[in-house]
Design a protein around this motif. Structure first.
Motif, PDB file in Angstrom:
ATOM      1  N   GLY A  69       0.793  -1.231   0.000  1.00 29.12           N
ATOM      2  CA  GLY A  69       0.000   0.000   0.000  1.00 29.12           C
ATOM      3  C   GLY A  69       0.820   1.274   0.000  1.00 29.12           C
ATOM      4  N   ALA A  70       2.111   1.174  -0.232  1.00 28.66           N
ATOM      5  CA  ALA A  70       2.989   2.352  -0.211  1.00 28.66           C
ATOM      6  C   ALA A  70       2.725   3.262  -1.404  1.00 28.66           C
ATOM      7  CB  ALA A  70       4.453   1.919  -0.212  1.00 28.66           C
ATOM      8  N   ASP A  71       3.017   4.531  -1.237  1.00 23.48           N
ATOM      9  CA  ASP A  71       2.869   5.541  -2.293  1.00 23.48           C
ATOM     10  C   ASP A  71       4.258   5.887  -2.827  1.00 23.48           C
ATOM     11  OD1 ASP A  71       2.362   7.684  -3.942  1.00 23.48           O
ATOM     12  OD2 ASP A  71       1.379   8.907  -2.414  1.00 23.48           O
ATOM     13  N   LEU A  72       4.564   5.370  -4.003  1.00 23.78           N
ATOM     14  CA  LEU A  72       5.843   5.651  -4.664  1.00 23.78           C
ATOM     15  C   LEU A  72       5.620   6.444  -5.952  1.00 23.78           C
ATOM     16  CD1 LEU A  72       7.419   2.180  -4.027  1.00 23.78           C
ATOM     17  CD2 LEU A  72       8.422   4.325  -3.294  1.00 23.78           C
ATOM     18  N   ARG A  73       4.501   7.160  -6.029  1.00 27.11           N
ATOM     19  CA  ARG A  73       4.221   7.952  -7.220  1.00 27.11           C
ATOM     20  C   ARG A  73       5.305   9.005  -7.422  1.00 27.11           C
ATOM     21  NH1 ARG A  73      -1.160  10.487  -6.039  1.00 27.11           N
ATOM     22  NH2 ARG A  73      -0.326  10.253  -3.951  1.00 27.11           N
ATOM     23  N   LEU A  90       4.979  -5.916  -2.383  1.00 30.96           N
ATOM     24  CA  LEU A  90       4.546  -4.692  -3.057  1.00 30.96           C
ATOM     25  C   LEU A  90       3.048  -4.726  -3.354  1.00 30.96           C
ATOM     26  CD1 LEU A  90       7.606  -4.568  -5.467  1.00 30.96           C
ATOM     27  CD2 LEU A  90       7.213  -3.103  -3.490  1.00 30.96           C
ATOM     28  N   GLU A  91       2.299  -5.413  -2.521  1.00 35.88           N
ATOM     29  CA  GLU A  91       0.857  -5.524  -2.696  1.00 35.88           C
ATOM     30  C   GLU A  91       0.203  -4.148  -2.587  1.00 35.88           C
ATOM     31  OE1 GLU A  91      -2.895  -7.962  -0.734  1.00 35.88           O
ATOM     32  OE2 GLU A  91      -1.036  -7.774   0.376  1.00 35.88           O
ATOM     33  N   LYS A  92      -0.523  -3.764  -3.637  1.00 36.40           N
ATOM     34  CA  LYS A  92      -1.245  -2.495  -3.722  1.00 36.40           C
ATOM     35  C   LYS A  92      -0.332  -1.266  -3.658  1.00 36.40           C
ATOM     36  CE  LYS A  92      -5.450  -4.496  -1.831  1.00 36.40           C
ATOM     37  NZ  LYS A  92      -6.441  -4.475  -0.755  1.00 36.40           N
ATOM     38  N   THR A  93       0.951  -1.440  -3.939  1.00 32.20           N
ATOM     39  CA  THR A  93       1.881  -0.315  -3.967  1.00 32.20           C
ATOM     40  C   THR A  93       1.640   0.503  -5.228  1.00 32.20           C
ATOM     41  OG1 THR A  93       3.490  -1.604  -2.718  1.00 32.20           O
ATOM     42  CG2 THR A  93       4.335   0.295  -3.917  1.00 32.20           C
ATOM     43  N   ASP A  94       1.699   1.812  -5.102  1.00 32.21           N
ATOM     44  CA  ASP A  94       1.418   2.718  -6.215  1.00 32.21           C
ATOM     45  C   ASP A  94       2.715   3.231  -6.823  1.00 32.21           C
ATOM     46  OD1 ASP A  94       0.426   4.550  -8.030  1.00 32.21           O
ATOM     47  OD2 ASP A  94      -0.972   5.470  -6.600  1.00 32.21           O
ATOM     48  N   LYS A 149      -2.026  -6.548  -7.204  1.00 32.50           N
ATOM     49  CA  LYS A 149      -2.768  -5.283  -7.257  1.00 32.50           C
ATOM     50  C   LYS A 149      -1.884  -4.032  -7.191  1.00 32.50           C
ATOM     51  CE  LYS A 149      -7.196  -6.821  -6.888  1.00 32.50           C
ATOM     52  NZ  LYS A 149      -8.322  -6.511  -7.660  1.00 32.50           N
ATOM     53  N   ALA A 150      -0.585  -4.158  -7.466  1.00 30.34           N
ATOM     54  CA  ALA A 150       0.283  -2.973  -7.528  1.00 30.34           C
ATOM     55  C   ALA A 150      -0.138  -2.130  -8.729  1.00 30.34           C
ATOM     56  CB  ALA A 150       1.747  -3.380  -7.650  1.00 30.34           C
ATOM     57  N   LYS A 151       0.062  -0.817  -8.649  1.00 30.11           N
ATOM     58  CA  LYS A 151      -0.374   0.094  -9.703  1.00 30.11           C
ATOM     59  C   LYS A 151       0.831   0.664 -10.434  1.00 30.11           C
ATOM     60  CE  LYS A 151      -4.307   1.420  -6.902  1.00 30.11           C
ATOM     61  NZ  LYS A 151      -4.880   2.464  -6.073  1.00 30.11           N
TER      62      LYS A 151
END
Length: 190
Positions: free
Chosen positions: A130-134, A148-152, A170-172
């Motif tokens: 769930g981390a925000d790496l945008r 890196l599950e749900k990592t952006d 579900k990583a973005k």
């Protein structure tokens, strides 16, 4: 600065790197434009603190507590977050330079690393769920057995992540970042 307990204090423009660094506990404190280069912060406790435009490059953080600590616009080269007190390690970063830093085996669920430079950072066996790496720059960052599950990763650049050895459910990703997932196959993606 003497050893002790500080609550809701603001430290501005202080050079901690040129002083003997006693242990201390800081609660609700702000550090603004402070210099902590190569400072020994071992055993210090930071609870609900904020660092803004500080330089913590190569600070020693053995058994340091970072609980609900925010870093904004800070330079933090070569810090070994793998040596901090892992029991209460909750941090957030915004627009920071964290090159050559280690987060080996750290739990960083839902951490913000938005718009940070993370060149040659070690995320081996870390949990970035769930981390925000945008908009992060991840050139040479090491991802191995990393959660890196749900990592952006949208708009992040420079990463090379092997889906076979990392957990990516579900990583973005942006369409332009897909090449970073296929690098091991030596494909030409246009």
């Amino acid at each position: 600065m003497s050893e002790g307990y500080y609550k809701n204090a603001t430290f501005e423009g202080i050079d901690f790197s040129s002083k003997e660094s006693p242990s201390g506990e800081f609660e609700g404190c702000s550090f603004i434009r402070c210099k902590l280069v190569k400072a020994d912060l071992g055993g210090w406790e930071f609870n609900n603190c904020r660092f803004e435009d500080c330089d913590l490059s190569n600070a020693r953080v053995v058994k340091t507590t970072f609980n609900q600590v925010k870093f904004k616009g800070c330079k933090m080269l070569g810090i070994h977050f793998d040596l901090v007190n892992a029991f209460v390690f909750t941090v957030g970063f915004e627009d920071c330079v964290l090159n050559f830093t280690s987060f080996y085996k750290r739990v960083l669920k839902e951490v913000s690393l938005a718009a940070c430079q993370l060149v040659e950072v070690d995320f081996t066996e870390a949990d970035l769920g769930g981390a925000d790496l945008r908009r992060a720059v991840l050139t040479g960052a090491k991802f191995e057995q990393t959660r890196l599950e749900k990592t952006d990763f949208r708009e992040a650049v420079g990463f090379n992540i092997d889906p076979a050895v990392n957990y990516l459910y579900k990583a973005k990703f942006s369409a332009s970042g897909l090449a970073g997932l296929l690098a091991k196959y030596d494909l030409e993606v246009e």
